[in-house]
Motif scaffolding. Structure first.
Motif, PDB file in Angstrom:
ATOM      1  N   LEU A 186       3.476   2.826   2.469  1.00  0.00           N
ATOM      2  CA  LEU A 186       2.865   2.931   3.950  1.00  0.00           C
ATOM      3  C   LEU A 186       2.951   1.295   4.709  1.00  0.00           C
ATOM      4  N   PHE A 187       2.668   0.244   3.765  1.00  0.00           N
ATOM      5  CA  PHE A 187       2.795  -0.956   4.213  1.00  0.00           C
ATOM      6  C   PHE A 187       3.251  -2.139   3.224  1.00  0.00           C
ATOM      7  N   MET A 188       3.929  -2.992   3.675  1.00  0.00           N
ATOM      8  CA  MET A 188       4.083  -4.143   2.732  1.00  0.00           C
ATOM      9  C   MET A 188       3.679  -5.412   3.634  1.00  0.00           C
TER      10      MET A 188
ATOM     11  N   TRP B 164       0.854  -1.393  -0.010  1.00  0.00           N
ATOM     12  CA  TRP B 164      -0.043   0.007  -0.063  1.00  0.00           C
ATOM     13  C   TRP B 164       0.897   1.287   0.104  1.00  0.00           C
ATOM     14  N   LEU B 165       0.621   2.203  -0.890  1.00  0.00           N
ATOM     15  CA  LEU B 165       1.433   3.506  -1.303  1.00  0.00           C
ATOM     16  C   LEU B 165       0.672   4.539  -1.245  1.00  0.00           C
ATOM     17  N   GLN B 166       1.088   5.667  -0.738  1.00  0.00           N
ATOM     18  CA  GLN B 166       0.527   6.960  -0.578  1.00  0.00           C
ATOM     19  C   GLN B 166       0.948   7.972  -1.677  1.00  0.00           C
ATOM     20  N   GLN B 167       0.525   8.599  -2.687  1.00  0.00           N
ATOM     21  CA  GLN B 167       0.884   9.586  -3.451  1.00  0.00           C
ATOM     22  C   GLN B 167       0.190  10.943  -3.309  1.00  0.00           C
ATOM     23  N   HIS B 168       1.079  11.948  -2.785  1.00  0.00           N
ATOM     24  CA  HIS B 168       0.224  13.418  -2.895  1.00  0.00           C
ATOM     25  C   HIS B 168       0.590  14.020  -4.172  1.00  0.00           C
ATOM     26  N   PRO B 169      -0.060  15.082  -4.277  1.00  0.00           N
ATOM     27  CA  PRO B 169       0.071  15.914  -5.398  1.00  0.00           C
ATOM     28  C   PRO B 169       1.309  16.419  -5.636  1.00  0.00           C
ATOM     29  N   GLY B 170       1.782  16.168  -6.902  1.00  0.00           N
ATOM     30  CA  GLY B 170       3.317  16.339  -7.161  1.00  0.00           C
ATOM     31  C   GLY B 170       3.942  15.050  -7.287  1.00  0.00           C
ATOM     32  N   GLY B 171       3.392  14.126  -6.992  1.00  0.00           N
ATOM     33  CA  GLY B 171       3.946  12.858  -7.511  1.00  0.00           C
ATOM     34  C   GLY B 171       4.661  11.939  -6.433  1.00  0.00           C
TER      35      GLY B 171
ATOM     36  N   CYS C 292      -2.559   0.517  -4.311  1.00  0.00           N
ATOM     37  CA  CYS C 292      -2.202  -0.888  -3.875  1.00  0.00           C
ATOM     38  C   CYS C 292      -1.434  -1.344  -5.038  1.00  0.00           C
ATOM     39  N   ALA C 293      -0.130  -2.235  -4.668  1.00  0.00           N
ATOM     40  CA  ALA C 293       0.585  -2.747  -5.671  1.00  0.00           C
ATOM     41  C   ALA C 293       0.988  -4.307  -5.240  1.00  0.00           C
TER      42      ALA C 293
END
Lengths: 111, 115
Positions: free
Chosen positions: A46-48, A34-41, A87-88
């Protein structure tokens, strides 16, 4: 059909609400990220997880390997949680292998 | 300890030109993965470099090539640019040999615009 699918695509909630984002995958994996992406890239991991449940602060991630499904929960949501959550699925052997990403869930928390 | 760094931050090119993007992995990492993220989409895996060789490759044409240097830094090269190559290019580092990690650490990305 995408190998990794997320729902919902967009989510708007009031501050303080409990948030759930879902992820289903059809590929064999060694780990779900699980990943978090803010504006700007910028992307922050967050978690694996490869089984069970992990908790970090107000964030909780769960995975059901048999059902090929994972959820990300945010308790007591706050406007600063507003971001795109992705999610990836990690590779078959190791989590550092290529990631297959979902299209992301855009979360907006209103004060 | 610097995290993953990428350069340049932004880049504007015209169709047919060639571009080189650079990535320095997090200290202690030996593996670099490159991803392309089109607007409104999730990132797509381009390729991964380890021990100065391409270890895995996604579904991208040969116009996309890369290199890894002995200091583990990496370059992504794109030839004969197309309008559709406009995207955010993300680099992620991890470690296979030095100290195995499963987590990938992402850089801030390079935003490429092709006119």
């Amino acid at each position: 059909k995408n190998e990794v699918e997320q729902s919902p695509q967009n989510l708007t909630a009031q501050e303080g609400e409990f948030i759930t984002i879902n992820c289903s995958y059809s590929v064999g994996i060694s780990a779900l990220h699980w990943l978090q992406q803010h504006p700007g890239g910028g992307i922050v991991s967050l978690f694996m997880l490869s089984s069970g449940k992990k908790k970090h602060g107000r964030l909780i991630a769960t995975i059901n390997i048999q059902e090929k499904h994972s959820s990300l929960h945010i308790t007591a949501s706050h406007p600063r949680d507003s971001a795109v959550y992705i999610c990836a699925a990690g590779g078959m052997c190791f989590g550092n292998e290529k990631l297959t990403f979902g299209t992301g869930t855009r979360l907006t928390i209103i004060p | 300890d610097a995290g993953v760094t990428q350069s340049p931050t932004h880049l504007i090119k015209t169709r047919g030109q060639q571009v080189t993007l650079r990535c320095s992995p997090k200290s202690g990492h030996d593996t670099v993965s490159w991803y392309q993220q089109a607007l409104g989409q999730g990132p797509q895996f381009i390729f991964q470099y380890y021990e100065e060789e391409e270890r895995q490759r996604g579904n991208f044409p040969d116009r996309f090539s890369g290199h890894q240097f002995p200091n583990y830094s990496s370059e992504l090269n794109v030839n004969a640019l197309l309008l559709g190559d406009s995207a955010l290019y993300l680099c992620a580092s991890s470690s296979i040999g030095l100290a195995h990690t499963d987590t990938q650490y992402f850089g801030p990305g390079t935003r490429l615009t092709v006119l």
